[in-house]
Write a protein that holds these residues in place. Structure first.
Motif, short mmCIF file in Angstrom:
data_model
loop_
_atom_site.label_atom_id
_atom_site.label_comp_id
_atom_site.label_asym_id
_atom_site.label_seq_id
_atom_site.Cartn_x
_atom_site.Cartn_y
_atom_site.Cartn_z
N PRO A 45 0.83 -1.20 0.00
CA PRO A 45 0.00 0.00 0.00
C PRO A 45 0.87 1.26 0.00
O PRO A 45 1.91 1.30 0.66
N VAL A 46 0.47 2.25 -0.75
CA VAL A 46 1.19 3.53 -0.79
C VAL A 46 0.79 4.32 0.45
O VAL A 46 -0.41 4.50 0.73
N MET A 47 1.78 4.77 1.20
CA MET A 47 1.52 5.47 2.46
C MET A 47 1.34 6.96 2.23
O MET A 47 2.04 7.58 1.43
N ASP A 48 0.38 7.52 2.95
CA ASP A 48 0.16 8.96 2.95
C ASP A 48 0.93 9.61 4.10
O ASP A 48 1.34 10.78 4.00
N PHE A 49 1.11 8.85 5.19
CA PHE A 49 1.81 9.33 6.38
C PHE A 49 2.70 8.22 6.91
O PHE A 49 2.29 7.06 6.93
N VAL A 50 3.90 8.60 7.38
CA VAL A 50 4.81 7.67 8.04
C VAL A 50 5.30 8.36 9.31
O VAL A 50 5.88 9.45 9.24
N PHE A 51 5.04 7.73 10.45
CA PHE A 51 5.45 8.28 11.74
C PHE A 51 6.41 7.33 12.43
O PHE A 51 6.13 6.13 12.54
N THR A 52 7.54 7.86 12.89
CA THR A 52 8.43 7.08 13.74
C THR A 52 7.98 7.33 15.18
O THR A 52 7.67 8.46 15.55
N VAL A 53 7.93 6.27 15.97
CA VAL A 53 7.47 6.40 17.35
C VAL A 53 8.55 6.03 18.36
O VAL A 53 8.30 6.01 19.55
N CYS A 54 9.74 5.76 17.86
CA CYS A 54 10.88 5.54 18.76
C CYS A 54 12.08 6.31 18.22
O CYS A 54 12.22 6.49 17.02
N ASP A 55 12.91 6.77 19.14
CA ASP A 55 14.05 7.59 18.75
C ASP A 55 15.04 6.82 17.88
O ASP A 55 15.65 7.40 16.98
N ASN A 56 15.23 5.53 18.13
CA ASN A 56 16.16 4.74 17.32
C ASN A 56 15.71 4.70 15.86
O ASN A 56 16.51 4.92 14.96
N ALA A 57 14.44 4.42 15.63
CA ALA A 57 13.94 4.34 14.25
C ALA A 57 14.03 5.69 13.56
O ALA A 57 14.29 5.77 12.36
N ALA A 58 13.84 6.77 14.32
CA ALA A 58 13.91 8.10 13.74
C ALA A 58 15.30 8.41 13.21
O ALA A 58 15.46 9.16 12.24
N GLY A 59 16.32 7.82 13.82
CA GLY A 59 17.69 8.08 13.41
C GLY A 59 18.22 7.13 12.35
O GLY A 59 19.33 7.30 11.86
N GLU A 60 17.44 6.13 11.99
CA GLU A 60 17.87 5.15 11.01
C GLU A 60 17.54 5.61 9.60
O GLU A 60 16.67 6.44 9.39
N THR A 61 18.25 5.04 8.64
CA THR A 61 17.95 5.33 7.25
C THR A 61 16.78 4.46 6.83
O THR A 61 16.87 3.24 6.80
N CYS A 62 15.67 5.12 6.56
CA CYS A 62 14.44 4.40 6.19
C CYS A 62 14.44 4.07 4.71
O CYS A 62 15.14 4.73 3.93
N PRO A 63 13.66 3.09 4.33
CA PRO A 63 13.48 2.84 2.90
C PRO A 63 12.86 4.07 2.23
O PRO A 63 12.32 4.95 2.91
N VAL A 64 12.93 4.11 0.93
CA VAL A 64 12.26 5.17 0.19
C VAL A 64 10.80 4.75 0.05
O VAL A 64 10.50 3.67 -0.46
N TRP A 65 9.92 5.58 0.57
CA TRP A 65 8.49 5.26 0.53
C TRP A 65 7.88 5.84 -0.74
O TRP A 65 8.00 7.04 -0.99
#
Length: 175
Positions: free
Chosen positions: A79-99
């Motif tokens: 599914p194509v995301m309209d919103f992506v929220f990180t809810v932990c500080d570790n995930a916020a600092g990681e390199t996320c996939p391209v959505w």
């Protein structure tokens, strides 16, 4: 009134507590307006039993909740995301996939209840606190007039929600 259903992805490292709670809360409380998913960068593979206990105690459905890798949502056909929220500080600092689709993003850091020490009652209290903070953020998010806000205003509101009560950002940044 728009009939559009927005896809929302909640990210955390382990995908066993906070992001799972967020998925369950948004899917129940804003059913018909949003479709929520959760994932982790290094998923534990199982949902923390205390997460399920707290969700059930507030009458949130827990069937179908599972710990999964965020790559599942970056793959073709996801599914194509309209919103992506990180809810932990570790995930916020990681390199996320391209959505795909350029979703709006924000960080809504909340303390990890899985890391809580103490008695079983103290540990459960940490999960209840995380649940309460997450539900407050989701209530504020679901109340936004998304269709009538431009991207800049919407982005500002999303970041503001993430700085609400219980935010880990308050401890990590100097005003």
């Amino acid at each position: 009134m728009s009939d559009r259903i927005y896809n929302v992805l909640f990210l955390c490292t382990g995908n066993s507590a906070r992001s799972i709670m967020a998925e369950a809360i948004l899917n129940r409380d804003a059913k018909g307006r949003f479709r929520a998913f959760s994932a982790g960068s290094a998923p534990r593979g199982t949902v923390n039993p205390m997460t399920l206990k707290v969700l059930a105690s507030y009458d949130y459905p827990t069937e179908g909740l599972r710990s999964k890798d965020w790559a599942e949502f970056a793959a073709e056909g996801a599914p194509v995301m309209d919103f992506v929220f990180t809810v932990c500080d570790n995930a916020a600092g990681e390199t996320c996939p391209v959505w795909p689709g350029q979703p709006m993003t924000a960080h809504w850091g909340i303390d990890d209840p899985v890391a809580a020490d103490g008695t079983d009652i103290q540990k459960e209290a940490a999960f209840v606190t995380a649940f309460r903070h997450m539900r407050n953020r989701i209530t504020a998010f679901a109340a936004l007039p998304i269709a009538s806000l431009d991207r800049i205003a919407l982005g500002a509101r999303l970041r503001e929600i993430g700085r609400g009560e219980g935010s880990t950002a308050a401890r990590h940044h100097v005003a």
